[in-house]
Scaffold this motif. Structure first.
Motif, PDB file in Angstrom:
ATOM      1  N   ARG A   1       4.433  28.368   0.707  1.00 32.13           N
ATOM      2  CA  ARG A   1       3.392  29.331   0.387  1.00 32.13           C
ATOM      3  C   ARG A   1       2.047  28.698   0.673  1.00 32.13           C
ATOM      4  O   ARG A   1       1.821  27.521   0.360  1.00 32.13           O
ATOM      5  CB  ARG A   1       3.509  29.695  -1.094  1.00 32.13           C
ATOM      6  CG  ARG A   1       2.541  30.720  -1.579  1.00 32.13           C
ATOM      7  CD  ARG A   1       2.862  31.100  -3.005  1.00 32.13           C
ATOM      8  NE  ARG A   1       3.029  29.906  -3.813  1.00 32.13           N
ATOM      9  CZ  ARG A   1       2.597  29.779  -5.052  1.00 32.13           C
ATOM     10  NH1 ARG A   1       1.998  30.780  -5.641  1.00 32.13           N
ATOM     11  NH2 ARG A   1       2.768  28.658  -5.720  1.00 32.13           N
TER      12      ARG A   1
ATOM     13  N   LEU B   1       5.156  30.520   9.213  1.00 34.42           N
ATOM     14  CA  LEU B   1       3.925  30.675   8.455  1.00 34.42           C
ATOM     15  C   LEU B   1       2.789  30.038   9.253  1.00 34.42           C
ATOM     16  O   LEU B   1       2.816  28.840   9.546  1.00 34.42           O
ATOM     17  CB  LEU B   1       4.058  29.995   7.087  1.00 34.42           C
ATOM     18  CG  LEU B   1       2.839  30.078   6.167  1.00 34.42           C
ATOM     19  CD1 LEU B   1       2.541  31.525   5.788  1.00 34.42           C
ATOM     20  CD2 LEU B   1       3.064  29.222   4.920  1.00 34.42           C
TER      21      LEU B   1
ATOM     22  N   ASP C   1       8.473  25.681  11.093  1.00 31.47           N
ATOM     23  CA  ASP C   1       8.382  26.927  10.333  1.00 31.47           C
ATOM     24  C   ASP C   1       7.017  27.096   9.664  1.00 31.47           C
ATOM     25  O   ASP C   1       6.722  28.127   9.082  1.00 31.47           O
ATOM     26  CB  ASP C   1       9.517  27.055   9.308  1.00 31.47           C
ATOM     27  CG  ASP C   1       9.536  25.952   8.274  1.00 31.47           C
ATOM     28  OD1 ASP C   1       9.127  24.822   8.592  1.00 31.47           O
ATOM     29  OD2 ASP C   1       9.975  26.214   7.139  1.00 31.47           O
ATOM     30  N   VAL C   2       6.158  26.071   9.776  1.00 30.99           N
ATOM     31  CA  VAL C   2       4.769  26.149   9.314  1.00 30.99           C
ATOM     32  C   VAL C   2       3.892  25.624  10.443  1.00 30.99           C
ATOM     33  O   VAL C   2       4.137  24.539  10.967  1.00 30.99           O
ATOM     34  CB  VAL C   2       4.529  25.307   8.036  1.00 30.99           C
ATOM     35  CG1 VAL C   2       3.076  25.403   7.597  1.00 30.99           C
ATOM     36  CG2 VAL C   2       5.473  25.716   6.916  1.00 30.99           C
TER      37      VAL C   2
ATOM     38  N   GLU D   1      -0.790  33.983   7.678  1.00 33.40           N
ATOM     39  CA  GLU D   1       0.058  35.085   8.146  1.00 33.40           C
ATOM     40  C   GLU D   1       1.454  34.557   8.433  1.00 33.40           C
ATOM     41  O   GLU D   1       1.597  33.466   8.978  1.00 33.40           O
ATOM     42  CB  GLU D   1      -0.505  35.715   9.426  1.00 33.40           C
ATOM     43  CG  GLU D   1      -1.864  36.358   9.261  1.00 33.40           C
ATOM     44  CD  GLU D   1      -2.392  36.966  10.567  1.00 33.40           C
ATOM     45  OE1 GLU D   1      -1.649  37.023  11.568  1.00 33.40           O
ATOM     46  OE2 GLU D   1      -3.568  37.370  10.565  1.00 33.40           O
ATOM     47  N   GLU D   2       2.462  35.348   8.086  1.00 32.09           N
ATOM     48  CA  GLU D   2       3.834  34.977   8.412  1.00 32.09           C
ATOM     49  C   GLU D   2       4.375  35.975   9.432  1.00 32.09           C
ATOM     50  O   GLU D   2       4.248  37.186   9.261  1.00 32.09           O
ATOM     51  CB  GLU D   2       4.726  34.970   7.177  1.00 32.09           C
ATOM     52  CG  GLU D   2       6.102  34.433   7.489  1.00 32.09           C
ATOM     53  CD  GLU D   2       6.947  34.174   6.264  1.00 32.09           C
ATOM     54  OE1 GLU D   2       8.163  33.986   6.442  1.00 32.09           O
ATOM     55  OE2 GLU D   2       6.400  34.157   5.150  1.00 32.09           O
ATOM     56  N   HIS D   3       4.941  35.441  10.503  1.00 32.53           N
ATOM     57  CA  HIS D   3       5.516  36.259  11.569  1.00 32.53           C
ATOM     58  C   HIS D   3       6.820  35.623  12.014  1.00 32.53           C
ATOM     59  O   HIS D   3       6.850  34.431  12.338  1.00 32.53           O
ATOM     60  CB  HIS D   3       4.557  36.373  12.767  1.00 32.53           C
ATOM     61  CG  HIS D   3       3.240  36.986  12.420  1.00 32.53           C
ATOM     62  ND1 HIS D   3       3.069  38.340  12.243  1.00 32.53           N
ATOM     63  CD2 HIS D   3       2.028  36.421  12.183  1.00 32.53           C
ATOM     64  CE1 HIS D   3       1.800  38.591  11.928  1.00 32.53           C
ATOM     65  NE2 HIS D   3       1.154  37.430  11.888  1.00 32.53           N
TER      66      HIS D   3
END
Length: 195
Positions: A185, A155, A136-137, A149-151
Motif C-alpha cells: 500500500r 503499483l 509489482d511495485v 495508481e495500480e494497474h
C-alpha cells in the motif's frame, strides 16, 4: 516494512534545503528510497540521519542538465544507481528516475496509464522489459506530479517533489510505502500537514 519514498528534492534549486517536514513524515521508516532529481549528495546524507537510503538517477552537483566535475565525482556514491530492483517482504520494487515504458512517448502523469487500453498483463510485461526483472511495485520521479495508481497488479508510485510539486516552488509531497507478504500500500503525504 515501512519505506519512505522521495524524489526530485532539487536542493539547491527548488529550495535551499530539504524541508524539515520530511523528517516528521518519515518518522519510523526502515528505509528511504530516493527516485532521483538529486542535485547534491548532502541530501542523501541528511536523509540517512532518518533511515538507510538507496537512490537512483544521478547526482548533478547543483545542475539538473549539465553535470559538473563535482557531479562526475559523485557518480561513485554507493547509494545511487541508474535503476534499482529490490526484493522486499515478498514484493519486488523497481525504481528509476525517468520511467520510459514502451509505447509511451511522454511522461507518465496521474491518469496516463488509466487512459490507455492494454492487453491482459501488458503492463507487467513492459515493466519487466524495462527493469530486466518482474516488479509489482514501480517507484519513479522526474515529473514532479505525485501519483499512486495500480494497474494490472503493478503499483505505480511517484512521490512527487517535496520542494517543487507540479513545478511550483512550495512545500510539496513525499510518499509512504507499506509492504508485508501479500500486501502493499502506498500513500501520498502532503508535507503541509506536518507544519
Amino acid at each position: 516494512m515501512r519505506i519512505g519514498l522521495i524524489s526530485d528534492t532539487r536542493v539547491p534549486g527548488g529550495a535551499k534545503e530539504v524541508p524539515p517536514e520530511v523528517a516528521s513524515a518519515f518518522e519510523g521508516v526502515e528505509l528511504i528510497l530516493h527516485a532521483g532529481g538529486i542535485h547534491v549528495p548532502s541530501v542523501l546524507d541528511w536523509l540517512e540521519q532518518i533511515a538507510p537510503v538507496m537512490a537512483v538517477g544521478r547526482i548533478h552537483g547543483g545542475q539538473a542538465e549539465r553535470p559538473t566535475p563535482l557531479a562526475l565525482e559523485s557518480f561513485s556514491d554507493a547509494r545511487v544507481s541508474e535503476l534499482l530492483v529490490l526484493p522486499v517482504e515478498g514484493h519486488t520494487i523497481g525504481m528509476v528516475n525517468n520511467l520510459e515504458l514502451d509505447g509511451f512517448s511522454d511522461d507518465i502523469l496521474p491518469g496516463t496509464l488509466g487512459s490507455h487500453t492494454f492487453a491482459d498483463d501488458a503492463l507487467p510485461r513492459m515493466v519487466e522489459e524495462f527493469f530486466g526483472a518482474p516488479a509489482d511495485v514501480v517507484v519513479f520521479g522526474r515529473t514532479l506530479y505525485a501519483l499512486v495508481e495500480e494497474h494490472q497488479g503493478v503499483l505505480f508510485v511517484n512521490p512527487g517533489s517535496p520542494t517543487l510539486p507540479r513545478n511550483l516552488m512550495k512545500l510539496g509531497n513525499v510518499a509512504l510505502l507499506e509492504l508485508s507478504p501479500g500486501e502493499c500500500r502506498a500513500t501520498i503525504i502532503d508535507l503541509a500537514d506536518y507544519r
